[in-house]
Design a protein around this motif. Structure first.
Motif, PDB file in Angstrom:
ATOM      1  N   ARG A   1       0.972  -1.333  -0.257  1.00 42.99           N
ATOM      2  CA  ARG A   1       0.015  -0.009   0.194  1.00 42.99           C
ATOM      3  C   ARG A   1       1.011   1.453  -0.128  1.00 42.99           C
ATOM      4  NH1 ARG A   1      -5.650  -0.187   3.416  1.00 42.99           N
ATOM      5  NH2 ARG A   1      -6.404  -2.168   2.357  1.00 42.99           N
ATOM      6  N   LEU A   2       1.943   1.261   0.641  1.00 44.01           N
ATOM      7  CA  LEU A   2       2.828   2.372   0.879  1.00 44.01           C
ATOM      8  C   LEU A   2       3.451   2.513  -0.288  1.00 44.01           C
ATOM      9  CD1 LEU A   2       4.061   4.886   2.350  1.00 44.01           C
ATOM     10  CD2 LEU A   2       5.729   3.413   3.414  1.00 44.01           C
ATOM     11  N   ALA A   3       3.829   1.281  -1.176  1.00 46.65           N
ATOM     12  CA  ALA A   3       4.772   1.267  -2.412  1.00 46.65           C
ATOM     13  C   ALA A   3       3.475   2.154  -3.406  1.00 46.65           C
ATOM     14  CB  ALA A   3       5.108   0.340  -2.891  1.00 46.65           C
ATOM     15  N   ASP A   4       2.265   1.912  -3.407  1.00 50.22           N
ATOM     16  CA  ASP A   4       1.497   2.560  -4.328  1.00 50.22           C
ATOM     17  C   ASP A   4       1.362   3.918  -4.217  1.00 50.22           C
ATOM     18  OD1 ASP A   4       0.656  -0.108  -5.445  1.00 50.22           O
ATOM     19  OD2 ASP A   4      -1.200  -0.191  -4.293  1.00 50.22           O
ATOM     20  N   ALA A   5       1.246   4.441  -2.873  1.00 58.12           N
ATOM     21  CA  ALA A   5       1.313   5.696  -2.418  1.00 58.12           C
ATOM     22  C   ALA A   5       2.483   6.529  -3.087  1.00 58.12           C
ATOM     23  CB  ALA A   5       1.087   5.803  -1.005  1.00 58.12           C
ATOM     24  N   PHE A   6       3.865   5.893  -2.913  1.00 59.91           N
ATOM     25  CA  PHE A   6       4.814   6.481  -3.571  1.00 59.91           C
ATOM     26  C   PHE A   6       4.860   6.680  -5.029  1.00 59.91           C
ATOM     27  CE2 PHE A   6       7.064   5.823   0.852  1.00 59.91           C
ATOM     28  CZ  PHE A   6       7.737   6.965   0.998  1.00 59.91           C
TER      29      PHE A   6
ATOM     30  N   LYS B   1       2.248   6.860  -6.970  1.00 57.98           N
ATOM     31  CA  LYS B   1       1.249   7.774  -7.209  1.00 57.98           C
ATOM     32  C   LYS B   1       1.935   9.303  -7.027  1.00 57.98           C
ATOM     33  CE  LYS B   1      -2.756   5.032  -6.192  1.00 57.98           C
ATOM     34  NZ  LYS B   1      -3.923   4.721  -5.351  1.00 57.98           N
ATOM     35  N   ALA B   2       2.792   9.085  -6.208  1.00 56.85           N
ATOM     36  CA  ALA B   2       3.503  10.489  -5.860  1.00 56.85           C
ATOM     37  C   ALA B   2       4.655  10.739  -7.185  1.00 56.85           C
ATOM     38  CB  ALA B   2       3.842  10.734  -4.793  1.00 56.85           C
ATOM     39  N   GLY B   3       4.949   9.719  -8.002  1.00 54.60           N
ATOM     40  CA  GLY B   3       5.724  10.126  -8.965  1.00 54.60           C
ATOM     41  C   GLY B   3       7.090   9.429  -8.736  1.00 54.60           C
ATOM     42  N   HIS B   4       7.496   8.601  -7.644  1.00 49.95           N
ATOM     43  CA  HIS B   4       8.528   7.936  -7.204  1.00 49.95           C
ATOM     44  C   HIS B   4       8.741   6.605  -7.968  1.00 49.95           C
ATOM     45  CE1 HIS B   4       9.526  11.273  -4.489  1.00 49.95           C
ATOM     46  NE2 HIS B   4       8.277  11.060  -3.767  1.00 49.95           N
ATOM     47  N   THR B   5       9.870   6.308  -8.416  1.00 51.15           N
ATOM     48  CA  THR B   5      10.246   4.726  -8.519  1.00 51.15           C
ATOM     49  C   THR B   5      10.431   3.956  -7.103  1.00 51.15           C
ATOM     50  OG1 THR B   5      11.234   5.418 -10.643  1.00 51.15           O
ATOM     51  CG2 THR B   5      11.694   3.187  -9.754  1.00 51.15           C
ATOM     52  N   VAL B   6       9.901   3.004  -7.033  1.00 56.62           N
ATOM     53  CA  VAL B   6       9.967   2.229  -5.657  1.00 56.62           C
ATOM     54  C   VAL B   6      10.454   0.650  -5.905  1.00 56.62           C
ATOM     55  CG1 VAL B   6       8.633   1.241  -3.903  1.00 56.62           C
ATOM     56  CG2 VAL B   6       7.867   3.330  -5.076  1.00 56.62           C
ATOM     57  N   VAL B   7      11.479   0.553  -5.130  1.00 56.47           N
ATOM     58  CA  VAL B   7      12.188  -0.737  -5.022  1.00 56.47           C
ATOM     59  C   VAL B   7      11.472  -1.502  -3.863  1.00 56.47           C
ATOM     60  CG1 VAL B   7      14.110  -2.122  -4.920  1.00 56.47           C
ATOM     61  CG2 VAL B   7      14.020  -0.236  -6.281  1.00 56.47           C
ATOM     62  N   LEU B   8      10.684  -2.657  -4.058  1.00 55.04           N
ATOM     63  CA  LEU B   8      10.138  -3.484  -2.855  1.00 55.04           C
ATOM     64  C   LEU B   8      11.221  -4.477  -2.726  1.00 55.04           C
ATOM     65  CD1 LEU B   8       6.362  -3.719  -3.219  1.00 55.04           C
ATOM     66  CD2 LEU B   8       7.572  -2.824  -1.581  1.00 55.04           C
ATOM     67  N   THR B   9      11.429  -4.970  -1.644  1.00 54.29           N
ATOM     68  CA  THR B   9      12.644  -5.641  -0.981  1.00 54.29           C
ATOM     69  C   THR B   9      12.301  -6.623   0.258  1.00 54.29           C
ATOM     70  OG1 THR B   9      14.790  -6.538  -1.347  1.00 54.29           O
ATOM     71  CG2 THR B   9      14.421  -4.302  -0.312  1.00 54.29           C
ATOM     72  N   ARG B  10      12.982  -7.448   0.443  1.00 58.17           N
ATOM     73  CA  ARG B  10      12.865  -8.045   1.672  1.00 58.17           C
ATOM     74  C   ARG B  10      14.182  -8.755   2.387  1.00 58.17           C
ATOM     75  NH1 ARG B  10       9.991 -13.895  -0.079  1.00 58.17           N
ATOM     76  NH2 ARG B  10      11.501 -14.676  -1.197  1.00 58.17           N
ATOM     77  N   GLU B  11      13.875  -9.156   3.698  1.00 58.73           N
ATOM     78  CA  GLU B  11      15.091  -9.734   4.414  1.00 58.73           C
ATOM     79  C   GLU B  11      14.418 -10.989   5.174  1.00 58.73           C
ATOM     80  OE1 GLU B  11      18.287  -7.668   6.439  1.00 58.73           O
ATOM     81  OE2 GLU B  11      18.952  -6.800   4.624  1.00 58.73           O
ATOM     82  N   PRO B  12      15.240 -12.146   5.280  1.00 56.36           N
ATOM     83  CA  PRO B  12      16.301 -12.308   4.411  1.00 56.36           C
ATOM     84  C   PRO B  12      15.932 -12.361   2.836  1.00 56.36           C
ATOM     85  CG  PRO B  12      15.821 -14.272   5.818  1.00 56.36           C
ATOM     86  CD  PRO B  12      14.822 -13.361   6.133  1.00 56.36           C
ATOM     87  N   GLY B  13      16.773 -12.009   2.011  1.00 55.82           N
ATOM     88  CA  GLY B  13      16.509 -12.058   0.717  1.00 55.82           C
ATOM     89  C   GLY B  13      16.949 -10.891   0.015  1.00 55.82           C
ATOM     90  N   GLY B  14      16.369 -10.504  -1.174  1.00 56.27           N
ATOM     91  CA  GLY B  14      16.408  -9.369  -1.892  1.00 56.27           C
ATOM     92  C   GLY B  14      17.522  -9.346  -2.774  1.00 56.27           C
ATOM     93  N   ALA B  15      18.339 -10.325  -2.881  1.00 56.50           N
ATOM     94  CA  ALA B  15      19.393 -10.459  -3.961  1.00 56.50           C
ATOM     95  C   ALA B  15      19.566 -11.993  -4.197  1.00 56.50           C
ATOM     96  CB  ALA B  15      20.823  -9.839  -3.212  1.00 56.50           C
TER      97      ALA B  15
END
Length: 211
Positions: free
Chosen positions: A20-25, A27-41
């Motif tokens: 939900r926060l990614a969607d808000a960002f 909509k405000a024109g930002h590129t968002v990277v969603l990631t997680r731990e452990p993980g993300g690479a």
């Protein structure tokens, strides 16, 4: 750009709120990277499989070392490049989870590992808090328990206590009442972002409804 981490015990609803926060960002024109731990690479995801496998037995120290080995790859390959490119990074768990889940290793040891691995602190950490019994009940609905979900209530009570104690020591952390309905939790998240990182969501974007 901006680095926000989502922390909390099992079943706290972080995955829903981070989207939900990614969607808000966005909509405000930002590129968002969603990631997680452990993980993300790639290397970190390989370690995630080992860490969450219920058939494996790791000591708290081994867990902390594996978590930070994964975090090192995650930082170098995903988080830092995204921030340098001017993106918003939203991460489901980061080093606060290590401090809570592997707290028995000892603060001095965890601090030493942390200093060697974490070269960029989050700008904001959202700690999703709720009673352990409620969180484990929610988590059980997702299917078979992973290694951490299966550790039992007493362990998870200690994790929650550690999360809250550490949050009280660090001004970057905002505690979110995750026991509330989803929309109310989202409103808390947006308020925290707007209060701590004003302007990022833009005028008219991401503001919770007036009470």
């Amino acid at each position: 750009m901006t680095f926000i981490t989502f922390e909390g015990p099992e079943g706290a609803g972080k995955s829903t709120q981070i989207k939900r926060l990614a969607d808000a960002f966005e909509k405000a024109g930002h590129t968002v990277v969603l990631t997680r731990e452990p993980g993300g690479a790639p290397e970190a995801e390989a370690l995630r499989a080992l860490l969450l496998d219920p058939a494996r037995e790791w000591s708290p120290l081994a867990e902390a070392l594996l978590m930070n080995a994964a975090r090192d790859a995650h930082m170098r390959q995903t988080i830092l490049p995204a921030l340098e490119a001017g993106h918003v990074v939203l991460c489901d768990r980061f080093f606060d989870s290590t401090r809570a889940y592997q707290a028995s290793v000892g603060e001095e040891t965890l601090d030493a590992i942390h200093c060697a691995v974490v070269t960029r602190l989050p700008d904001l950490t959202l700690l999703f808090d709720l009673p352990v019994e409620e969180g484990l009940a929610r988590a059980s609905k997702r299917g078979a328990a992973d290694r951490f979900e299966g550790k039992g209530r007493a362990y998870h009570e200690g994790v929650r206590k550690a999360f809250l104690a550490n949050a009280g020591k660090d001004a970057r952390t905002v505690i979110i009442d995750a026991s509330r309905p989803i929309d109310e939790v989202s409103a808390q998240v947006l308020k925290a972002v707007n209060d701590r990182l004003p302007g990022l969501l833009g005028q008219g974007h991401g503001h919770p409804p007036a009470s």
